[in-house]
Design a protein around this motif. Sequence first.
Motif, PDB file in Angstrom:
ATOM      1  N   VAL A 179       0.861  -1.185   0.000  1.00 49.69           N
ATOM      2  CA  VAL A 179       0.000   0.000   0.000  1.00 49.69           C
ATOM      3  C   VAL A 179       0.893   1.228   0.000  1.00 49.69           C
ATOM      4  N   GLY A 180       0.719   2.080  -0.979  1.00 52.62           N
ATOM      5  CA  GLY A 180       1.478   3.324  -1.059  1.00 52.62           C
ATOM      6  C   GLY A 180       0.617   4.488  -0.608  1.00 52.62           C
ATOM      7  N   ILE A 181       1.062   5.195   0.403  1.00 54.39           N
ATOM      8  CA  ILE A 181       0.294   6.317   0.954  1.00 54.39           C
ATOM      9  C   ILE A 181       0.941   7.618   0.502  1.00 54.39           C
ATOM     10  N   VAL A 182       0.225   8.365  -0.312  1.00 51.90           N
ATOM     11  CA  VAL A 182       0.717   9.640  -0.838  1.00 51.90           C
ATOM     12  C   VAL A 182       0.239  10.752   0.086  1.00 51.90           C
ATOM     13  N   GLY A 183       1.188  11.505   0.640  1.00 53.49           N
ATOM     14  CA  GLY A 183       0.863  12.483   1.664  1.00 53.49           C
ATOM     15  C   GLY A 183       0.959  11.830   3.026  1.00 53.49           C
ATOM     16  N   LEU A 200      -0.177  -6.324   5.252  1.00 57.42           N
ATOM     17  CA  LEU A 200       0.154  -5.461   4.122  1.00 57.42           C
ATOM     18  C   LEU A 200       1.429  -4.668   4.412  1.00 57.42           C
ATOM     19  N   LYS A 201       2.231  -4.483   3.387  1.00 58.05           N
ATOM     20  CA  LYS A 201       3.429  -3.650   3.495  1.00 58.05           C
ATOM     21  C   LYS A 201       3.055  -2.235   3.102  1.00 58.05           C
ATOM     22  N   VAL A 202       3.611  -1.238   3.808  1.00 59.40           N
ATOM     23  CA  VAL A 202       3.272   0.156   3.542  1.00 59.40           C
ATOM     24  C   VAL A 202       4.512   0.930   3.138  1.00 59.40           C
ATOM     25  N   VAL A 203       4.388   1.671   2.056  1.00 60.65           N
ATOM     26  CA  VAL A 203       5.408   2.647   1.673  1.00 60.65           C
ATOM     27  C   VAL A 203       4.718   4.006   1.635  1.00 60.65           C
ATOM     28  N   GLY A 204       5.495   5.061   1.764  1.00 57.85           N
ATOM     29  CA  GLY A 204       4.898   6.385   1.824  1.00 57.85           C
ATOM     30  C   GLY A 204       5.651   7.405   1.009  1.00 57.85           C
ATOM     31  N   ASN A 205       4.980   8.515   0.804  1.00 56.98           N
ATOM     32  CA  ASN A 205       5.590   9.651   0.105  1.00 56.98           C
ATOM     33  C   ASN A 205       5.049  10.927   0.730  1.00 56.98           C
TER      34      ASN A 205
END
Length: 367
Positions: A179-183, A200-205
């Motif tokens: 899951v990519g979290i933008v913001g 779930l694996k989480v990446v962020g920006n």
Amino acid sequence: MSTATKETTTAAAATKETTTAAASPSPFTVAVTADAARPDGTSIHGDLGLQRLSENGISWRVLPSYTDPVPLEDLAGVQAVLSLGHIAFGSRTVDHAPDLRLIARFGAGYETIDLDACTRAGIVVTNTPDAIRRPLAVAGLTLLLALSHKLLAKDRLTRTSDWAQREHYRGAPLVGQTVGIVGFGSVGAELARLLAPIGLKVVGNNRSGRHPEAAALGVELLGLNDLLERSDYVVLCAALTPATEKLIGAAALAKMKSSAYLINIGRGKLVDTDALREALRGGRIAGAGLDVFEPEPLLPDDDLLTFDNVVLSPHSLCWTEDFTQDVSAAAIGSILAVAAGERPANVLNPGVFATEAFAAKQASADL
């Protein structure tokens, strides 16, 4: 006296008391925007806790109409505004509201409020980010689960007794997906906490490329393009600014996996909606979950309403009883603080306290 008569008399007395409190003279008056509130102070969100103002000797009134921007005459003698929606407060308004000392935003977004203009005018602006963090994160999780399980299509099959088609709607995987979290901020961190037990694996920006909780939560912060390419679910939590408007357009959507889902719980303008429609029509992404739109409400003939792989909510998915209770408490708390001459929490323009305009308004209030 009958029970019904007693109840009627009690209700009438309560109404009279509320009206008197709202209309009585007070050195501090609050105007509630009419976009989400009724004249008696009830709201589409639920109980706003306005009785706390009355109990502290602060008068309040709901503005007479939903007009954007607020007519200047409606702000005469008003020290604070409880802004329930996205009404604009720009320089043309705040520069001509000499009594106004506070705009308390119900919720987290503030893109329609000109913070620089408010600072120059000596007006404090607050929001309620802590109160909205968990409800908004749960809203993101809700859309993610609904999409992964193809819930909308399965609901339709059940209602139309078309069970034979259910084999075509097997759910997407969750464990081990990214899951990519933008913001990636407070809401993103809360969502990461909710996602961890599911596997779930989480990446962020985010804009800074840093977050104090990222390492502890096992969240890797990436550039936007890397996040889009790696993610199976992309969740938009970013604030709306000139830099983030249409952040997700045709080029960004093209970087996503064809099996990936886009979820927007931030602001509708974060997405180029035309590009999203085209991506959905062409099967370039697997689907979308949207609680926010541009425009709002959606037009009746919008193609987004026709897709089986798009889950929609009318910008209200986080509206729960605890959401209203916590957000209202925070917003009313800001008003009470300013009325008492104290600094409130969650100030968006802290530089206001050093301005001559703020000092002049404080001095006038102390007279």
